[in-house]
Structures are given as structure tokens and as C-alpha cells.
Design an enzyme around this catalytic site. Structure first.
Site, PDB file in Angstrom:
ATOM      1  N   LYS A  95       0.828  -1.205   0.000  1.00  0.00           N
ATOM      2  CA  LYS A  95       0.000   0.000   0.000  1.00  0.00           C
ATOM      3  C   LYS A  95       0.872   1.269   0.000  1.00  0.00           C
ATOM      4  CE  LYS A  95      -2.237   0.013   3.920  1.00  0.00           C
ATOM      5  NZ  LYS A  95      -1.827   1.154   4.709  1.00  0.00           N
ATOM      6  N   ARG A 141      -9.804   3.824   7.733  1.00  0.00           N
ATOM      7  CA  ARG A 141      -9.603   2.446   8.191  1.00  0.00           C
ATOM      8  C   ARG A 141     -10.864   1.916   8.857  1.00  0.00           C
ATOM      9  NH1 ARG A 141      -3.751   2.715   8.716  1.00  0.00           N
ATOM     10  NH2 ARG A 141      -2.787   0.781   9.298  1.00  0.00           N
ATOM     11  N   ARG A 166      10.170  -6.147   5.451  1.00  0.00           N
ATOM     12  CA  ARG A 166       9.916  -4.710   5.251  1.00  0.00           C
ATOM     13  C   ARG A 166      10.845  -3.831   6.079  1.00  0.00           C
ATOM     14  NH1 ARG A 166       4.039  -2.007   6.008  1.00  0.00           N
ATOM     15  NH2 ARG A 166       4.232  -2.587   8.199  1.00  0.00           N
ATOM     16  N   ARG A 215      10.346  -1.217  11.301  1.00  0.00           N
ATOM     17  CA  ARG A 215       9.382  -0.499  12.138  1.00  0.00           C
ATOM     18  C   ARG A 215       9.250  -1.160  13.502  1.00  0.00           C
ATOM     19  NH1 ARG A 215       4.028   0.816   8.604  1.00  0.00           N
ATOM     20  NH2 ARG A 215       3.119  -0.025  10.497  1.00  0.00           N
ATOM     21  N   ARG A 244      -2.671  -6.492  13.909  1.00  0.00           N
ATOM     22  CA  ARG A 244      -3.118  -5.594  12.831  1.00  0.00           C
ATOM     23  C   ARG A 244      -3.922  -6.362  11.791  1.00  0.00           C
ATOM     24  NH1 ARG A 244       2.250  -3.322  13.038  1.00  0.00           N
ATOM     25  NH2 ARG A 244       2.654  -4.083  10.944  1.00  0.00           N
TER      26      ARG A 244
HETATM   27  P1  AMP Z   1       0.306   2.316   8.954  1.00  0.00           P
HETATM   28  O1  AMP Z   1       1.620   2.978   8.726  1.00  0.00           O
HETATM   29  O2  AMP Z   1      -0.756   2.768   7.986  1.00  0.00           O
HETATM   30  O3  AMP Z   1       0.423   0.814   9.039  1.00  0.00           O
HETATM   31  O4  AMP Z   1      -0.207   2.802  10.403  1.00  0.00           O
HETATM   32  C1  AMP Z   1       0.557   2.526  11.569  1.00  0.00           C
HETATM   33  C2  AMP Z   1      -0.329   2.662  12.795  1.00  0.00           C
HETATM   34  O5  AMP Z   1      -0.849   4.013  12.886  1.00  0.00           O
HETATM   35  C3  AMP Z   1      -1.559   1.764  12.811  1.00  0.00           C
HETATM   36  O6  AMP Z   1      -1.269   0.444  13.283  1.00  0.00           O
HETATM   37  C4  AMP Z   1      -2.456   2.536  13.787  1.00  0.00           C
HETATM   38  O7  AMP Z   1      -2.018   2.384  15.117  1.00  0.00           O
HETATM   39  C5  AMP Z   1      -2.178   3.999  13.393  1.00  0.00           C
HETATM   40  N1  AMP Z   1      -3.083   4.471  12.311  1.00  0.00           N
HETATM   41  C6  AMP Z   1      -2.715   4.894  11.064  1.00  0.00           C
HETATM   42  N2  AMP Z   1      -3.782   5.258  10.345  1.00  0.00           N
HETATM   43  C7  AMP Z   1      -4.854   5.080  11.138  1.00  0.00           C
HETATM   44  C8  AMP Z   1      -6.254   5.254  10.942  1.00  0.00           C
HETATM   45  N3  AMP Z   1      -6.756   5.698   9.785  1.00  0.00           N
HETATM   46  N4  AMP Z   1      -7.072   4.950  11.989  1.00  0.00           N
HETATM   47  C9  AMP Z   1      -6.578   4.499  13.169  1.00  0.00           C
HETATM   48  N5  AMP Z   1      -5.278   4.291  13.404  1.00  0.00           N
HETATM   49  C10 AMP Z   1      -4.400   4.570  12.407  1.00  0.00           C
END
Ligand code: AMP
Length: 225
Positions: free
Chosen positions: A17, A93, A130, A163, A174
């Protein structure tokens, strides 16, 4: 130059993504808006907000809707998004976030929601490999797409790291949350005829080509007859 685009890239962790969102933002010359990057940068800043966000991120939990909707609302009022569009990555999300997005954008609308489809086995393999740039968020894979110089970002020279939330427990959490909270968004957008589901298996170039072809096809004016 192409007219830009307002796109959402959906997909579970490891679907590529982030990589696709960056490529699409270059192709359509629009900002890449990644809520995960916004939270990680808040965490790095050490602010009170960042300290609170860190608890959710480290556990792999979703940040509460009202907080996320607040930061996205603020970001989408900047001039750089209102003219040519944007690529949303990691937002929405939840259905509540998707509903809020309609109000944030009105009277404008999203052009297309791209759902990058992938099986869990491939996800776990990709996530173990990753790595991300700790400064600009560029994504790498130690197996398929390493940085040219080990641990140094090709784009900005920042440090490329794993990460903190790419631990097995947080990944499983997740994936579980994705099925429960985010997967319902796929049928939500499908019912509104805004969704294109495309396979995320293939090289980054192959997947980008598929997405651009689909976006351009939908944006093209209909040929009469
Ligand atoms: P990502 O980099 O998109 O995988 O996001 C990393 C973390 O940020 C996620 O596991 C959530 O804890 C938080 N996060 C990012 N975007 C959202 C969202 N739209 N709603 C809720 N939590 C988010």
C-alpha cells in the site's frame, strides 16, 4: 500533464500500500497523505500527542476515530490537496472514518478506491522483510527492493530501519483488526461503485501499471455509442 487524482489506497499490511501510494503520488503529481507516517512523526517529535499515539502504534491498535479524523481534516484543507487531489494511504480504516471523509471533501468526491488484494501468507513473508526510512517513510524490502546502500534511504539519505510495530504480535493484531474494522470498508465502497480490487501480487512496476490503467480508464470521458 495528467489532471491529478483523488485516490484511496486500501489493503492489509504488506500489500504494498505504502509503496504504491508513493508511486501514484509521483505519477499524478499530488501529495501522498499517510496517517501512519503522520503518527510516527508525532511520536518522534516527543510531543504529548506523540506519546499518547505511541501506545496505540506499539500495540498495533487503531488510534481513536475522532483523533484520526481531526488530523486528516486539517491536512485536507491545505491548498496542495484541494486543486489536483491526493493519495490517501492508511485512511480511512473504519466505516466511521469513511463517512467523515465524505463530509470533509464535499462537494468534491474521491475518484477511486484501489483495493490491493493479497493472501495472509504473502503478507507475513513481505512484512518480515519490510524496512522503512525513519525520515521520509520510503518503503524497502530486504529481499525484493533493498536500498542501494545498506540501511541508507535512496530518496533522502535517512536511516532505513525495521518499524517498531513490525513484531510478530503486532502484525497478527493488525491483521485481526484489518479483518474486523477495515475489511467492511471494501463492501461499503463497492456498494457505492467506487471500488477497484486489483491483485497486489507482482513487481511494484506491474502493480502500479495496473492501478494507473484502471484509474485512467475510470477518469476517461465515456465514448458515446
Ligand atoms: P500504517 O503505517 O498505515 O500501518 O499505520 C501505523 C499505525 O498508525 C496503525 O497500526 C495505527 O495504530 C495507526 N493508524 C494509522 N492510520 C490510522 C487510521 N486511519 N485509523 C486508526 N489508526 C491509524
Amino acid at each position: 500533464m495528467n489532471p491529478g487524482a483523488r485516490l484511496i489506497v486500501l489493503g492489509k499490511q504488506g500489500a504494498g500500500k505504502g509503496t504504491q501510494a508513493v508511486r501514484l503520488s509521483h505519477h499524478y503529481v499530488v501529495p501522498h497523505i499517510a496517517t501512519g507516517d503522520m503518527f510516527r512523526s508525532a511520536v518522534r517529535s516527543g510531543s504529548e500527542f506523540g506519546t499518547k499515539a505511541k501506545e496505540y502504534l506499539d500495540a498495533g491498535d487503531l488510534v481513536p476515530d475522532d483523533i484520526v479524523i481531526g488530523i486528516v481534516t486539517e491536512r485536507l484543507t491545505h491548498d496542495d490537496t484541494t486543486h489536483r487531489g491526493f493519495i490517501l494511504d492508511g485512511f480511512p480504516r473504519t466505516v466511521q472514518q469513511a463517512e467523515a471523509l465524505i463530509d470533509i471533501l464535499a462537494p468534491q468526491k474521491i475518484d477511486l478506491v484501489v483495493n490491493l488484494d493479497i493472501d495472509n501468507e504473502t503478507v507475513l513473508r513481505r512484512l518480515a522483510a519490510r524496512r522503512v526510512c525513519s525520515d521520509c517513510g520510503a518503503n524497502y524490502s530486504v529481499t525484493d527492493n533493498p536500498p542501494r546502500v545498506t540501511d541508507i534511504c535512496d530518496v533522502c539519505g535517512g536511516e532505513v530501519v525495521q518499524r517498531d510495530d513490525d513484531t510478530e504480535n503486532a502484525i497478527m493484531r493488525r491483521l485481526e483488526l484489518y479483518e474486523r474494522e477495515t475489511a467492511p470498508l471494501i463492501s461499503w465502497y463497492d456498494e457505492r461503485e467506487m471500488l477497484a480490487t486489483l491483485s497486489a501480487v507482482g513487481t511494484p512496476d506491474e502493480v502500479t501499471d495496473k492501478v494507473v490503467t484502471e484509474v485512467d480508464r475510470r477518469q476517461a470521458p465515456e465514448v458515446a455509442g
